[in-house]
Write a protein that holds these residues in place. Structure first.
Motif: not given
Length: 83
Positions: A33-39, A54-60
């Motif tokens: 889907d173009g995104y990596i979820t925590m799962s 969390m560091k990689a997920d810059a926009d939280a």
């Protein structure tokens, strides 16, 4: 390959064990889907910490975009998929 590159790669492998096994965005993004979820992140990198996600997920927003993934690789939060 330079000694610095080898040392950096080795240090990342020690510091982030499981991340070096799956550093390609398309492989980690299991549903495409173009995104990596925590799962997806935990499935691909079971030994990685939630702090790395969390560091990689810059926009939280709870997901890592391809741009965030590339930026995290560039800053060393996630290992590069090259080499």
């Amino acid at each position: 390959m330079t000694k610095t590159t080898l040392a950096t790669g080795f240090a990342l492998t020690l510091a982030l064990p499981g991340l070096a096994l799956a550093a390609d965005f398309a492989e980690i993004d299991a549903n495409g889907d173009g995104y990596i979820t925590m799962s997806e992140f935990q499935q691909a990198m079971p030994d990685a910490s939630t702090d790395a996600f969390m560091k990689a997920d810059a926009d939280a927003d709870g997901a890592i975009s391809e741009e965030e993934f590339a930026a995290a690789q560039e800053e060393g939060t996630l290992p590069s998929s090259e080499g």
